[in-house]
Write a protein that holds these residues in place. Structure first.
Motif, PDB file in Angstrom:
ATOM      1  N   HIS A 189     -17.198  78.773  99.966  1.00 50.42           N
ATOM      2  CA  HIS A 189     -15.600  79.381  99.945  1.00 50.42           C
ATOM      3  C   HIS A 189     -15.753  80.865 100.244  1.00 50.42           C
ATOM      4  O   HIS A 189     -14.689  81.692 100.226  1.00 50.42           O
ATOM      5  N   HIS A 190     -16.977  81.613  99.900  1.00 50.34           N
ATOM      6  CA  HIS A 190     -17.144  82.977 100.280  1.00 50.34           C
ATOM      7  C   HIS A 190     -17.361  83.485 101.711  1.00 50.34           C
ATOM      8  O   HIS A 190     -17.299  84.547 102.091  1.00 50.34           O
ATOM      9  N   GLU A 215     -18.550  72.450  95.836  1.00 44.86           N
ATOM     10  CA  GLU A 215     -17.588  73.197  96.421  1.00 44.86           C
ATOM     11  C   GLU A 215     -16.245  73.093  95.694  1.00 44.86           C
ATOM     12  O   GLU A 215     -16.169  72.048  94.847  1.00 44.86           O
ATOM     13  N   ASP A 224      -3.184  71.938  95.995  1.00 43.02           N
ATOM     14  CA  ASP A 224      -4.526  72.572  95.710  1.00 43.02           C
ATOM     15  C   ASP A 224      -4.566  73.343  94.067  1.00 43.02           C
ATOM     16  O   ASP A 224      -3.826  74.145  93.857  1.00 43.02           O
ATOM     17  N   ILE A 263     -12.156  85.255  97.998  1.00 41.92           N
ATOM     18  CA  ILE A 263     -12.425  83.658  98.296  1.00 41.92           C
ATOM     19  C   ILE A 263     -11.860  83.619  99.788  1.00 41.92           C
ATOM     20  O   ILE A 263     -10.528  83.657  99.805  1.00 41.92           O
ATOM     21  N   HIS A 264     -12.563  83.355 100.706  1.00 40.42           N
ATOM     22  CA  HIS A 264     -12.176  83.140 101.893  1.00 40.42           C
ATOM     23  C   HIS A 264     -11.498  81.806 102.210  1.00 40.42           C
ATOM     24  O   HIS A 264     -10.444  81.708 102.972  1.00 40.42           O
ATOM     25  N   HIS A 265     -11.752  80.910 101.498  1.00 37.61           N
ATOM     26  CA  HIS A 265     -11.236  79.283 101.797  1.00 37.61           C
ATOM     27  C   HIS A 265     -10.750  78.894 100.363  1.00 37.61           C
ATOM     28  O   HIS A 265     -11.378  78.907  99.361  1.00 37.61           O
ATOM     29  N   ASN A 266      -9.489  78.148 100.533  1.00 41.33           N
ATOM     30  CA  ASN A 266      -9.070  77.455  99.517  1.00 41.33           C
ATOM     31  C   ASN A 266      -9.744  76.125  99.259  1.00 41.33           C
ATOM     32  O   ASN A 266     -10.774  75.809 100.011  1.00 41.33           O
ATOM     33  N   ALA A 267      -9.624  75.331  98.564  1.00 39.34           N
ATOM     34  CA  ALA A 267     -10.138  74.089  98.098  1.00 39.34           C
ATOM     35  C   ALA A 267     -10.185  73.091  99.338  1.00 39.34           C
ATOM     36  O   ALA A 267      -8.887  73.193  99.851  1.00 39.34           O
TER      37      ALA A 267
END
Length: 316
Positions: A189-190, A215, A224, A263-267
């Motif tokens: 997610h980073h 993840e 989310d 955090i570049h991406h959500n779940a």
């Protein structure tokens, strides 16, 4: 792809048997995961001659966080579960050289050591690696400061920065050019350049090697819960600071209270992870929700996504 079942909390120990049931929840651990791998910012894809502009991590503070050991134990158990799904036994893994991506201070490593022939750990944080080195003196455990990129295979044939507390400029060539398994625990997610990182991972795996990891997860069709947890944490942080919400508008209000890393991406759902891994060149990919992670003491636990993906059996 399985749903999120209710499971008992496992005891903390030296390492879990492959496939043991994961803890459903862990004690509060503010963003309790191994160090995220920041990667893919133009020329930052190379390890020698470059270093992070700012090391925002502190390895000693990290290992002191409440619940850190339990989260690390859960992450390691999910790795063993994934490896079991590939058909590997505990005896099989003892013959495998492991590459650990985003090793942090080595808390997950603690639980992996008894089950692999050797472990080479990489991270982008000098502080994390210094703490890692102070905790691991086993000759079968080595480490490097390294940014994964398409050039990683050639860089692993050269001396890389491998700092020790008493010798922070030390350089050593990684012990192996190829690895049978690579793991990444709560790292992706980073990552803002998945293609570059995955090219590095694939280039360091033997033909038919496995990339496994954990993840932030989200059940198919559900909200989310990670995003909601981050919002709760941000609200608690504002409340504790005694300042109004207007001052905290913007993306930063969604960052975990314990640090400012983005955090570049959500779940991700299992199907999203599967699609992503396949699109990036893995020959085979699997993902499922397995247990929950209590990463923030102020917020509910969030689903844990476990994945495993294999490179092509023959090099192209």
């Amino acid at each position: 792809m399985s749903g999120n079942g209710t499971v008992e909390v496992a005891g903390v120990g030296e390492g879990l048997p492959i496939g043991a049931a994961p803890p459903a929840h862990t004690p509060g651990f503010a963003h309790g995961h191994e160090h995220g791998h920041k990667h893919g910012h133009g020329g930052h894809g190379h390890s020698h001659g470059h270093k992070p502009a700012e090391d925002e991590w502190n390895g000693e503070e990290y290992i002191a966080k409440p619940g850190a050991k339990e989260v690390a134990l859960l992450s390691a158990d999910s790795i063993f579960y994934a490896l079991q799904q590939t058909g590997m036994s505990r005896e099989d893994t003892k013959r495998i050289d492991l590459l650990e991506v985003g090793c942090g201070p080595g808390m997950v490593t603690d639980n992996l050591v008894p089950h692999f022939s050797s472990i080479h750990a990489i991270d982008v944080s000098p502080s994390m690696l210094l703490t890692f080195a102070s905790r691991h003196s086993n000759p079968h455990i080595t480490h490097s400061l390294h940014f994964l990129s398409p050039s990683s295979p050639s860089e692993f044939l050269t001396p890389l920065l491998s700092p020790l507390p008493a010798e922070q400029a030390r350089r050593l060539q990684p012990p192996h050019a190829k690895y049978g398994v690579a793991v990444a625990n709560l790292v992706l997610h980073h990552v803002d350049d998945w293609a570059g990182m995955m090219a590095g991972v694939q280039g360091l795996l033997v033909p038919g090697g496995w990339f496994v990891g954990t993840e932030f997860g989200r059940e198919e069709g559900e909200r989310d819960r990670v995003k909601e947890a981050r919002e709760i944490v941000a609200a608690k942080k504002r409340e504790a600071a005694g300042e109004g919400a207007q001052k905290y508008k913007g993306a930063n209000q969604l960052q975990p209270a314990s640090h400012g890393h983005h955090i570049h991406h959500n779940a991700m759902t299992p199907s999203e992870m599967y699609t992503k891994l396949k699109s990036l060149g893995f020959d085979e990919a699997h993902a499922e929700i397995r247990g929950e992670l209590k990463l923030w003491p102020e917020a509910p636990a969030v689903p844990c996504l476990v994945f495993w993906a294999r490179t092509a059996k023959e090099e192209s």
